[in-house]
Design an enzyme around this catalytic site. Sequence first.
Site, short mmCIF file in Angstrom:
data_model
loop_
_atom_site.label_atom_id
_atom_site.label_comp_id
_atom_site.label_asym_id
_atom_site.label_seq_id
_atom_site.Cartn_x
_atom_site.Cartn_y
_atom_site.Cartn_z
N GLY A 1 0.88 -1.41 -0.17
CA GLY A 1 0.13 -0.13 -0.01
C GLY A 1 0.76 1.23 0.05
N ASP B 1 8.96 -4.22 7.44
CA ASP B 1 7.53 -4.56 7.56
C ASP B 1 7.44 -5.86 8.30
OD1 ASP B 1 4.68 -3.78 5.53
OD2 ASP B 1 4.66 -5.64 6.47
N TYR C 1 -9.36 3.08 16.20
CA TYR C 1 -8.76 3.47 14.96
C TYR C 1 -8.51 5.07 14.93
CZ TYR C 1 -7.00 3.99 10.19
OH TYR C 1 -6.22 4.44 8.91
N ALA D 1 -6.95 3.89 -2.30
CA ALA D 1 -7.02 2.45 -2.82
C ALA D 1 -5.73 1.54 -2.43
CB ALA D 1 -7.23 2.30 -4.37
N THR D 2 -5.94 0.68 -1.47
CA THR D 2 -4.92 -0.01 -0.89
C THR D 2 -5.52 -1.26 -0.52
OG1 THR D 2 -4.90 0.41 1.48
CG2 THR D 2 -3.57 1.80 -0.01
N TRP E 1 -16.20 19.08 3.59
CA TRP E 1 -17.51 18.69 3.55
C TRP E 1 -18.35 18.25 4.93
CZ3 TRP E 1 -19.17 16.22 -1.72
CH2 TRP E 1 -18.99 16.88 -2.85
P1 NAD Z 1 -1.72 -1.98 4.04
O1 NAD Z 1 -2.48 -2.76 4.85
O2 NAD Z 1 -1.83 -1.77 2.55
O3 NAD Z 1 -0.44 -1.45 4.57
C1 NAD Z 1 0.13 -1.60 5.59
C2 NAD Z 1 1.39 -2.26 5.97
O4 NAD Z 1 1.67 -2.39 7.26
C3 NAD Z 1 1.30 -3.90 5.82
O5 NAD Z 1 2.39 -4.25 4.77
C4 NAD Z 1 1.54 -4.54 7.11
O6 NAD Z 1 2.05 -5.68 7.05
C5 NAD Z 1 2.36 -3.38 7.98
N1 NAD Z 1 2.09 -3.56 9.25
C6 NAD Z 1 1.08 -3.54 9.99
N2 NAD Z 1 1.18 -4.03 11.26
C7 NAD Z 1 2.47 -3.72 11.44
C8 NAD Z 1 3.51 -4.14 12.44
N3 NAD Z 1 3.01 -4.25 13.75
N4 NAD Z 1 4.65 -3.95 12.08
C9 NAD Z 1 5.36 -3.72 11.12
N5 NAD Z 1 4.34 -3.62 9.95
C10 NAD Z 1 3.15 -3.79 10.00
O7 NAD Z 1 -2.50 -0.49 4.50
P2 NAD Z 1 -2.31 1.18 3.73
O8 NAD Z 1 -3.59 1.45 3.48
O9 NAD Z 1 -1.15 1.26 2.75
O10 NAD Z 1 -2.06 2.00 5.04
C11 NAD Z 1 -1.02 2.53 5.38
C12 NAD Z 1 -1.18 3.73 6.56
O11 NAD Z 1 -1.92 4.60 5.79
C13 NAD Z 1 -1.61 2.94 7.84
O12 NAD Z 1 -1.18 3.67 8.83
C14 NAD Z 1 -2.98 3.55 7.43
O13 NAD Z 1 -3.92 3.40 8.79
C15 NAD Z 1 -3.22 4.82 6.81
N6 NAD Z 1 -4.28 5.36 6.25
C16 NAD Z 1 -4.85 4.60 5.09
C17 NAD Z 1 -5.80 4.75 4.37
C18 NAD Z 1 -6.58 4.05 3.19
O14 NAD Z 1 -7.54 4.28 2.79
N7 NAD Z 1 -5.83 2.98 2.78
C19 NAD Z 1 -6.42 6.15 4.86
C20 NAD Z 1 -5.90 6.84 5.95
C21 NAD Z 1 -4.70 6.36 6.47
#
Ligand code: NAD
Length: 254
Positions: A19, A39, A160, A194-195, A254
Amino acid sequence: MKLFDLSGSVALVTGAGSGIGQRIAVGLGEAGADVALLDRRSDDGLAKTAAAIAALGRRSIPIAADVTSAEALADAVERTENELGALHFAVNAAGIANANPAEEMEESQFQTMLDVNLKGVFLSAQAEARAMLRHGRGSIVNIASMSGAIVNRGLSQCHYNASKAGVIHMSKSMAMEWVGRGIRVNTISPGYTATPMNTRPEMVHQTKLFEEQTPMGRMGTVDEMVGPAIFLLSDAASFVTGVDLLVDGGFCCW
Ligand code: NAD
């Protein structure tokens, strides 16, 4: 000063196996950095990130570690500096998401969320800053969320949302503690992106709603997280610290 240029520098990215963290790690390679990739995943996520960075002619090291372990993070920073060089940039993107109504949530579910999303960012930034403070220079970007500022309509995820509000305010606090010692700390708060976190099959209905609720009418892409991260890390943002940068397609208007 060359704005937006990270040439010859070393960065560490947590959550680099998927992501947002994965795409930002490759983006830092595109901006000229060598990148340590951390990771907890044991599948091929980190290997894919490393291959993309190698294709750019930059170096990287994959590090399988959990951000809830201070010891693992200290080792990761030490390995980064031994194998790639002095650490000046970090992006802390590792995180988890799930949902459950507050009245039904077990204490353990709440605790795990806080452990990974808030304590994990604390321990990551602490380990990174210890090295940066020794060098007298550094820039850290923590990935928070718009959920740290608003409550997502229809999503029962108080744990969260609390973790992300914590990341934003903790990062401002760190920014002020280190402001006189050459370290900048900022957050990026993505909107719906989108992840794998949002595109699981059971999320299809939810994803459509996310798009409708976003003023730009779509989810963000991981590519769109790269520019903001490079801006905040680089000298282009040399007078920017303690800021939360919303990258949300206008959602919070919004
Ligand atoms: P994702 O699940 O694709 O990637 C998250 C990564 O973090 C994974 O590879 C996972 O293995 C790793 N991870 C999780 N717990 C871990 C740990 N304890 N130690 C080491 N690695 C760990 O998700 P993403 O959407 O890419 O999210 C990345 C960040 O962005 C997160 O902090 C998420 O909360 C934030 N975020 C995402 C969105 C969204 O819409 N996707 C929106 C706002 C914020």
